[in-house]
Design an enzyme around this catalytic site. Structure first.
Site, short mmCIF file in Angstrom:
data_model
loop_
_atom_site.label_atom_id
_atom_site.label_comp_id
_atom_site.label_asym_id
_atom_site.label_seq_id
_atom_site.Cartn_x
_atom_site.Cartn_y
_atom_site.Cartn_z
N HIS A 22 31.70 15.84 -24.41
CA HIS A 22 32.40 16.88 -23.52
C HIS A 22 31.92 18.33 -23.41
O HIS A 22 31.74 18.73 -22.25
CB HIS A 22 33.90 16.68 -23.78
CG HIS A 22 34.47 15.52 -23.73
ND1 HIS A 22 35.55 15.11 -23.07
CD2 HIS A 22 34.34 14.22 -24.23
CE1 HIS A 22 36.00 13.87 -22.91
NE2 HIS A 22 35.28 13.24 -23.86
N ASP A 123 38.49 20.63 -19.08
CA ASP A 123 38.42 19.15 -19.28
C ASP A 123 39.84 18.40 -19.34
O ASP A 123 40.90 19.28 -19.79
CB ASP A 123 37.82 18.91 -20.83
CG ASP A 123 37.45 17.58 -21.05
OD1 ASP A 123 38.55 16.89 -21.04
OD2 ASP A 123 36.35 17.42 -21.30
N GLN A 339 17.26 15.11 -26.83
CA GLN A 339 17.19 14.01 -26.19
C GLN A 339 16.61 13.98 -24.73
O GLN A 339 15.84 13.33 -24.47
CB GLN A 339 18.64 13.36 -26.06
CG GLN A 339 18.67 12.14 -25.43
CD GLN A 339 20.05 11.19 -25.48
OE1 GLN A 339 20.00 10.86 -26.78
NE2 GLN A 339 20.78 11.14 -24.55
N HIS A 354 23.89 3.64 -26.24
CA HIS A 354 25.24 3.12 -26.23
C HIS A 354 26.12 3.42 -24.92
O HIS A 354 27.01 3.13 -24.76
CB HIS A 354 26.07 4.16 -27.28
CG HIS A 354 26.03 5.40 -27.07
ND1 HIS A 354 24.91 6.17 -26.89
CD2 HIS A 354 26.82 6.60 -26.73
CE1 HIS A 354 25.15 7.63 -26.50
NE2 HIS A 354 26.34 7.75 -26.43
N SER A 359 24.35 10.38 -21.84
CA SER A 359 23.07 9.90 -22.17
C SER A 359 22.58 8.92 -20.85
O SER A 359 21.39 8.87 -20.39
CB SER A 359 23.11 8.78 -23.15
OG SER A 359 23.26 9.36 -24.47
N ASP A 378 34.41 4.70 -22.40
CA ASP A 378 34.07 4.47 -21.18
C ASP A 378 32.54 3.79 -21.04
O ASP A 378 32.14 3.27 -20.14
CB ASP A 378 33.98 5.65 -20.04
CG ASP A 378 32.96 6.60 -20.66
OD1 ASP A 378 32.92 6.65 -21.81
OD2 ASP A 378 32.49 7.71 -20.08
#
Length: 461
Positions: A22, A123, A339, A354, A359, A378
């Site tokens: 988040h 959020d 990443q 995952h 990602s 999710d």
């Protein structure tokens, strides 16, 4: 980047939720909006501000970080043997962030006197912290949803039985994974506890979603939930679409190694910041990677604790002699890595993931196909979007099999399917086409850029 005149008329306040996935998204959104020369204030807890800055370094004169200490919270290690993979160990840190209500109020009362309008982007899990915005006349509030439009649509459907589905959605509904085991009981209770009716104060919803990827689902959500002039803004991807190598002044071992590999020859394996995998499953993954004979980078870190700077890291053991047998063909990394830079490297040709939404977005932006292994929240629905709707991935393990150990043979087969076989070539081609669409959406005149321009015009009107 379209520039809009500097308005001290408008100040933006961002209130991220403290989990890494988040934090990451709102930090990147701050960067996108700051590029329009708007002042941005980000408010978090002290420990999570440090976490975010360590992992997502953003230097921008338009972004000011405010961090506040919160009462000490327990920071237990994750439980790799738990059948439900939701990161229960983080809940004390989530609860501690609810103490930001007073500091948020104090900040708002200071800023609201100096600006014509204060725009709060929070959020959706931070509703309790921002609920007092109703006391300020010159404040406008947008809630931010951190999952895909696809997952959001099915959550809405689960909760309300709406919208009425057309034939295409009816067919998809038959395959949508259940929510069973997606959350622990205390996780679900925490999420329920953060529900504050946002009808009172929200002017709309922001998604880290792109019409270039999810137009159909965004359209349905827009028609469904956004009457009474409440707008939906699809501003994704928030992550950068071009990778700069700035973060590696000293070329490190990992990128030196990647530079030497053939294009699309390396599988990147990483299960994000909230997944803890059992020792037994780690052994199977290791043997599967070894037997696949493919090149790989495996980020083998345990899930985050509530305070990532506290306590010892778990010592994860690989099979005896694994590193010697694999030799130069694979790297096992235990540190935090960039990443996006790995996914953006020409040598990276697949991503075992995952399917956390960050990602997914990063892999689609960089045109890297996914080997999907959803774990919680999710992720099962994101995995379905990538594999069955967009056809840019394949499953290593689908949600109905979530309680089974995935054997090394399955790992080996799936890796070879993606990295070596014709099927993988076709999937990679679709992933590259999708990546082109996403990148085009972010340049001047592209669908996301126009939406971002329109959002900024709306909040500075």
């Amino acid at each position: 980047m379209a520039t809009i005149q500097h308005h001290n008329d408008t100040i933006v306040v961002m209130v991220p939720f403290p989990a890494q996935g988040h934090l990451n998204q709102l930090h990147h959104l701050a960067r996108l909006i700051a590029a329009y020369n708007l002042p941005i204030h980000v408010i978090t807890t002290t420990v999570h501000s440090r976490q975010a800055k360590t992992r997502i370094p953003i230097s921008n004169d338009n972004i000011v970080f405010h961090d506040y200490p919160t009462p000490h919270f327990p920071s237990p290690p994750p439980d790799p043997t738990s059948t439900i993979k939701f990161p229960t160990q983080l809940i004390p840190s989530f609860k501690s962030s609810m103490h930001l209500r007073q500091p948020f109020n104090d900040l708002l009362s200071t800023l609201s006197v100096t600006a014509k309008r204060v725009v709060v982007i929070h959020d959706y899990l931070m509703g309790p912290v921002v609920q007092d915005v109703v006391n300020y006349d010159n404040t406008e509030t947008f809630s931010f949803t951190c999952c895909s439009a696809f997952a959001s649509l099915w959550y809405l459907y689960d909760a309300t039985g709406r919208p009425k589905l057309d034939n295409e959605l009816e067919l998809l509904l038959k395959e949508v994974p259940s929510n069973d085991d997606c959350m622990s009981l205390d996780g679900a209770q925490f999420v329920a506890s953060t529900y504050v009716s946002q009808e009172k104060f929200s002017s709309g919803t922001i998604y880290d979603a792109s019409r270039a990827i999810e137009r159909k689902f965004i359209d349905v959500l827009e028609q469904e939930g956004h009457e009474d002039d409440k707008r939906l803004w699809a501003l994704g991807p928030f992550n950068p679409t071009e990778v700069t190598n700035k973060s590696r002044d000293e070329r490190d071992e990992l990128f030196d190694w990647l530079d030497k590999q053939e294009p699309n020859s390396v599988l990147y394996v990483s299960f994000g910041t909230t997944t803890s995998i059992s020792n037994e499953q780690i052994q199977e993954i290791a043997f599967g990677l070894e037997k696949s004979e493919q090149k790989f980078i495996w980020v083998l870190r345990d899930a985050d604790k509530g305070d990532i700077f506290e306590g010892e890291a778990r010592n994860i053991e690989l099979p005896k002699g694994f590193k010697d047998r694999v030799g130069e063909r694979g790297l096992v990394v235990v540190d935090w890595v960039s990443q996006l830079e790995i996914l953006g490297h020409p040598s990276t040709g697949g991503f075992m993931s995952h399917c956390g939404w960050n990602s997914c977005m990063e892999s689609m932006t960089m045109g890297v196909p996914v080997v999907a292994w959803p774990m919680h929240s999710d992720q099962p629905r994101n995995a379905m979007l990538l594999t069955k709707v967009l056809n840019v991935g394949i499953y290593v393990r689908d949600w109905p099999q979530r309680n089974e150990l995935v054997s090394s043979r399955v790992v080996e087969e799936v890796v070879r399917r993606l990295m070596v076989e014709e099927e993988g070539v076709e999937i990679r081609q679709r992933a590259e086409e999708l990546s082109c669409k996403v990148r085009q959406s972010m340049v001047d005149g592209g669908v996301t850029r126009l939406e971002l321009d329109s959002f900024v015009a709306h909040i500075t009107r």
